[in-house]
Design a protein around this motif. Structure first.
Motif: not given
Length: 242
Positions: A118-130
């Motif tokens: 994993g190397a995800s930022t908060i922005s990436q996690q928002v994109a993934k979760n949404l």
């Protein structure tokens, strides 16, 4: 005869180009139409919530309940915002959705071991979760990257972090700061203190396994580390950088 075949070829080529253009337009413009409304609207559901609910139906988890209550920025303790940044993405105010150093390290690990870390930022996690699903394929990461860029283009950093605090999973079926705070600590999210916030942030790597209200040794050690990072960042004044 040859002229007729040539005309048919031209017609087929035009039809293919038209379909290709439509497919490209939908793949590019569609995500934009999904992201822009988030400037004013709160997501009623996320893809991760929907997938989890379907999994519960399929496995006949009768006791499963989805808990999700939206709260705005000023209704959530700043300690929680700071805690998730300290735990997940300490460069959050300064990058455009991607932590290049972490990505390079992840690529080195992949080249050596064949494993994607994993190397995800908060922005990436928002994109993934949404919008997406769990997984580590390059195709999914490419789609995630596009959504991440759109989030960074159309939304303010503060709004992205607000969304993250509301859709992150803090327990099995428990999404968002308000649901987690009331369920685990018996108080609204605006009243979370630094210890409680750090424990919630500590369970994010595996919210189905770890509990914020009954922390294991690992969760307690991680929450202590998170609080040290919160202090190192300068405390809640750090949020002014966003």
């Amino acid at each position: 005869m040859k002229n007729q075949k040539f005309k048919q070829l031209i017609k087929a080529t035009k039809k293919f180009r038209h379909r290709l253009f439509c497919a490209l337009f939908v793949s590019i413009a569609g995500p934009v139409l999904l992201v822009v409304p988030l400037r004013w609207m709160n997501p009623p559901l996320t893809s991760f919530m929907l997938i989890r609910q379907i999994e519960a139906w399929q496995s006949r988890e009768d006791r499963f309940e989805l808990h999700y209550e939206w709260r705005y920025w000023n209704q959530i303790s700043p300690e929680l915002f700071l805690a998730v940044i300290a735990a997940e993405d300490q460069k959050y105010p300064y990058h455009f959705g991607f932590d290049i150093d972490s990505i390079q390290k992840a690529m080195l690990v992949w080249q050596k071991t064949g494993r994607l870390r994993g190397a995800s930022t908060i922005s990436q996690q928002v994109a993934k979760n949404l919008y997406l699903w769990n997984g580590r394929s390059f195709a999914r990461k490419a789609i995630e990257a596009y959504f991440t860029m759109l989030l960074e283009i159309f939304l303010e950093k503060k709004r992205i972090l607000e969304i993250y605090a509301n859709i992150a999973e803090f327990g099995n079926g428990v999404y968002g700061a308000e649901s987690a705070s009331t369920r685990y600590f018996g108080k609204p999210a605006r009243r979370l203190d630094a210890v409680q916030a750090s424990r919630l942030a500590a369970v994010l790597p595996n919210p189905k396994r770890f509990r914020a209200n009954r922390p294991s040794d690992y969760v307690e050690r991680r929450s202590q580390w998170i609080r040290r990072q919160m202090s190192r960042l300068g405390g809640i004044i750090y949020l002014q950088e966003i």
